[in-house]
Design a protein around this motif. Structure first.
Motif, mmCIF file in Angstrom:
data_model
loop_
_atom_site.group_PDB
_atom_site.id
_atom_site.type_symbol
_atom_site.label_atom_id
_atom_site.label_comp_id
_atom_site.label_asym_id
_atom_site.label_seq_id
_atom_site.Cartn_x
_atom_site.Cartn_y
_atom_site.Cartn_z
ATOM 1 N N ASP A 45 -13.254 4.584 3.187
ATOM 2 C CA ASP A 45 -12.687 4.594 1.847
ATOM 3 C C ASP A 45 -11.164 4.574 1.968
ATOM 4 N N SER A 46 -10.471 4.581 0.824
ATOM 5 C CA SER A 46 -9.014 4.457 0.844
ATOM 6 C C SER A 46 -8.343 5.618 1.585
ATOM 7 N N LYS A 47 -8.936 6.809 1.510
ATOM 8 C CA LYS A 47 -8.366 7.958 2.213
ATOM 9 C C LYS A 47 -8.473 7.772 3.722
ATOM 10 N N ASP A 48 -9.619 7.260 4.188
ATOM 11 C CA ASP A 48 -9.799 7.002 5.611
ATOM 12 C C ASP A 48 -8.784 5.971 6.108
ATOM 13 N N VAL A 49 -8.657 4.891 5.362
ATOM 14 C CA VAL A 49 -7.727 3.833 5.757
ATOM 15 C C VAL A 49 -6.292 4.340 5.702
ATOM 16 N N GLY A 50 -5.990 5.165 4.703
ATOM 17 C CA GLY A 50 -4.652 5.747 4.618
ATOM 18 C C GLY A 50 -4.316 6.552 5.856
ATOM 19 N N SER A 51 -5.265 7.315 6.355
ATOM 20 C CA SER A 51 -5.044 8.110 7.568
ATOM 21 C C SER A 51 -4.801 7.210 8.772
ATOM 22 N N ILE A 52 -5.571 6.116 8.861
ATOM 23 C CA ILE A 52 -5.393 5.160 9.950
ATOM 24 C C ILE A 52 -3.995 4.537 9.879
ATOM 25 N N LEU A 53 -3.586 4.167 8.681
ATOM 26 C CA LEU A 53 -2.284 3.535 8.501
ATOM 27 C C LEU A 53 -1.140 4.486 8.840
ATOM 28 N N GLU A 54 -1.290 5.749 8.504
ATOM 29 C CA GLU A 54 -0.254 6.729 8.844
ATOM 30 C C GLU A 54 -0.065 6.814 10.356
ATOM 31 N N VAL A 55 -1.174 6.788 11.087
ATOM 32 C CA VAL A 55 -1.099 6.823 12.551
ATOM 33 C C VAL A 55 -0.421 5.563 13.081
ATOM 34 N N LEU A 56 -0.790 4.411 12.525
ATOM 35 C CA LEU A 56 -0.185 3.154 12.960
ATOM 36 C C LEU A 56 1.315 3.127 12.686
ATOM 37 N N LEU A 57 1.723 3.597 11.509
ATOM 38 C CA LEU A 57 3.139 3.630 11.165
ATOM 39 C C LEU A 57 3.911 4.531 12.119
ATOM 40 N N ALA A 58 3.340 5.689 12.410
ATOM 41 C CA ALA A 58 3.997 6.625 13.314
ATOM 42 C C ALA A 58 4.099 6.031 14.718
ATOM 43 N N THR A 59 3.046 5.379 15.170
ATOM 44 C CA THR A 59 3.037 4.786 16.502
ATOM 45 C C THR A 59 4.070 3.668 16.623
ATOM 46 N N ALA A 60 4.195 2.863 15.570
ATOM 47 C CA ALA A 60 5.136 1.745 15.590
ATOM 48 C C ALA A 60 6.556 2.164 15.233
ATOM 49 N N GLY A 61 6.708 3.401 14.766
ATOM 50 C CA GLY A 61 8.025 3.855 14.330
ATOM 51 C C GLY A 61 8.494 3.134 13.084
ATOM 52 N N ALA A 62 7.539 2.757 12.234
ATOM 53 C CA ALA A 62 7.850 2.009 11.012
ATOM 54 C C ALA A 62 7.827 2.925 9.799
ATOM 55 N N THR A 63 8.598 2.569 8.786
ATOM 56 C CA THR A 63 8.642 3.374 7.569
ATOM 57 C C THR A 63 7.662 2.886 6.509
ATOM 58 N N ARG A 64 7.284 1.616 6.580
ATOM 59 C CA ARG A 64 6.334 1.072 5.597
ATOM 60 C C ARG A 64 5.613 -0.122 6.182
ATOM 61 N N CYS A 65 4.590 -0.584 5.455
ATOM 62 C CA CYS A 65 3.788 -1.687 5.982
ATOM 63 C C CYS A 65 3.408 -2.676 4.882
ATOM 64 N N LEU A 66 3.024 -3.846 5.331
ATOM 65 C CA LEU A 66 2.448 -4.888 4.495
ATOM 66 C C LEU A 66 0.987 -4.998 4.904
ATOM 67 N N LEU A 67 0.066 -4.874 3.947
ATOM 68 C CA LEU A 67 -1.352 -4.972 4.242
ATOM 69 C C LEU A 67 -1.843 -6.395 3.993
ATOM 70 N N VAL A 68 -2.505 -6.963 4.987
ATOM 71 C CA VAL A 68 -3.117 -8.278 4.859
ATOM 72 C C VAL A 68 -4.621 -8.075 4.927
ATOM 73 N N GLY A 69 -5.285 -8.171 3.794
ATOM 74 C CA GLY A 69 -6.718 -7.941 3.745
ATOM 75 C C GLY A 69 -7.482 -9.236 3.557
ATOM 76 N N LYS A 70 -8.578 -9.381 4.305
ATOM 77 C CA LYS A 70 -9.408 -10.577 4.169
ATOM 78 C C LYS A 70 -10.807 -10.179 3.723
ATOM 79 N N ALA A 71 -11.326 -10.899 2.722
ATOM 80 C CA ALA A 71 -12.676 -10.660 2.197
ATOM 81 C C ALA A 71 -12.815 -9.200 1.752
ATOM 82 N N SER A 72 -13.794 -8.462 2.251
ATOM 83 C CA SER A 72 -13.960 -7.064 1.850
ATOM 84 C C SER A 72 -12.786 -6.210 2.315
ATOM 85 N N GLY A 73 -12.061 -6.679 3.341
ATOM 86 C CA GLY A 73 -10.842 -5.980 3.760
ATOM 87 C C GLY A 73 -9.763 -6.068 2.697
ATOM 88 N N ALA A 74 -9.748 -7.193 1.945
ATOM 89 C CA ALA A 74 -8.803 -7.336 0.828
ATOM 90 C C ALA A 74 -9.164 -6.368 -0.295
#
Length: 280
Positions: A45-74
């Motif tokens: 769900d959105s909360k799960d994905v949000g947690s994943i994205l927070e980890v990715l942002l921290a790992t990359a040292g990024a402040t924000r992201c652009l999400l590219v979703g395809k099909a059900s990922g969109a």
């Protein structure tokens, strides 16, 4: 840039996204790319994905992201935007062949720019859904764009779609750079009166300079005020001066004006009228 695609890892999927990176030139522009594994049979769900994205942002040292979703990922990307789980750390959405319209897409409080991309010959996520999505996105409190591949082919493979329509790759590069820059302009304008020049501000200025390199010179001229003869170097200098506060008391006003021009450009200059769907 974070890709959301609910599919099992495969050589075909890897090749598709390698082609996406080739034609969009996101890596050449200095952007990082991540593609977390979102298994189709897992209940994310959105909360799960949000947690994943927070980890990715921290790992990359990024402040924000652009999400590219395809099909059900969109669809999942839209749910993340509607939930607000990332706040201003979510810069924009690219929705590729999102399939059926999810109810949350009608949420008029969504304030994240979005670009909808679809191929007419997509048999997995039929193109006939494009009008429903276009109407829903039009109600968002943010610039939204609809882009059909000029060649009208590519099916459900975004990499193939980009190889058939090179202009689409340029659009995706411009959209990424513009929306990331817009997020920085908005954030800096909001905090400028209370924040002195810091190392963080220096980093923001450097990032903005790189993003400006990926945008059309006539747009940069508009962002800088649109006065006098177009001069790319001088226009970038004026915009960066506003970002770091060197424009004095006028910095906030200049940033707000630049953000307005950028929103107008995203909504108008890159938008196509929703095409007529093909018959089922």
């Amino acid at each position: 840039v974070v890709c959301l695609q609910r599919a099992r890892p495969s050589p075909e999927a890897l090749d598709e996204w390698c082609q996406v990176l080739k034609w969009t030139k996101w890596l050449d522009a200095g952007l990082s790319f991540a593609m977390p594994e979102l298994w189709p049979d897992a209940d994310f769900d959105s909360k799960d994905v949000g947690s994943i994205l927070e980890v990715l942002l921290a790992t990359a040292g990024a402040t924000r992201c652009l999400l590219v979703g395809k099909a059900s990922g969109a669809q999942l990307a839209v749910e993340v935007a509607a939930s607000g789980v990332l706040g201003n750390r979510l810069a924009a959405l690219v929705l590729a062949a999102p399939g059926y319209l999810v109810p949350v897409a009608w949420d008029k409080h969504i304030s994240v720019p979005a670009l909808l991309v679809w191929a007419r010959d997509d048999t997995v996520s039929p193109f006939t859904g494009v009008h429903d999505w276009a109407r829903a996105l039009d109600g968002w409190n943010a610039p939204t764009c609809v882009r059909e591949a000029e060649a009208g082919c590519g099916g459900h493979d975004l990499g193939k779609l980009l190889s058939e329509d090179e202009g689409l790759g340029i659009t995706l590069l411009h959209f990424a750079a513009a929306t990331l820059l817009l997020a920085d302009l908005d954030e800096r304008a909001a905090e400028l009166d209370s924040v002195v020049l810091t190392e963080q501000a220096d980093h923001l200025v450097k990032r903005a300079s790189l993003l400006c390199d990926e945008l059309p010179s006539d747009l940069i001229h508009l962002l800088a005020g649109g006065h006098g003869v177009e001069d790319s170097d001088e226009d970038v200098r004026l915009l960066l001066a506003a970002l770091d506060g060197k424009a004095g008391s006028q910095s906030t006003l200049r940033l707000q004006a630049a953000a307005y021009e950028l929103r107008t450009w995203l909504q108008g200059c890159q938008t196509q009228e929703p095409p007529t769907p093909v018959s089922e």
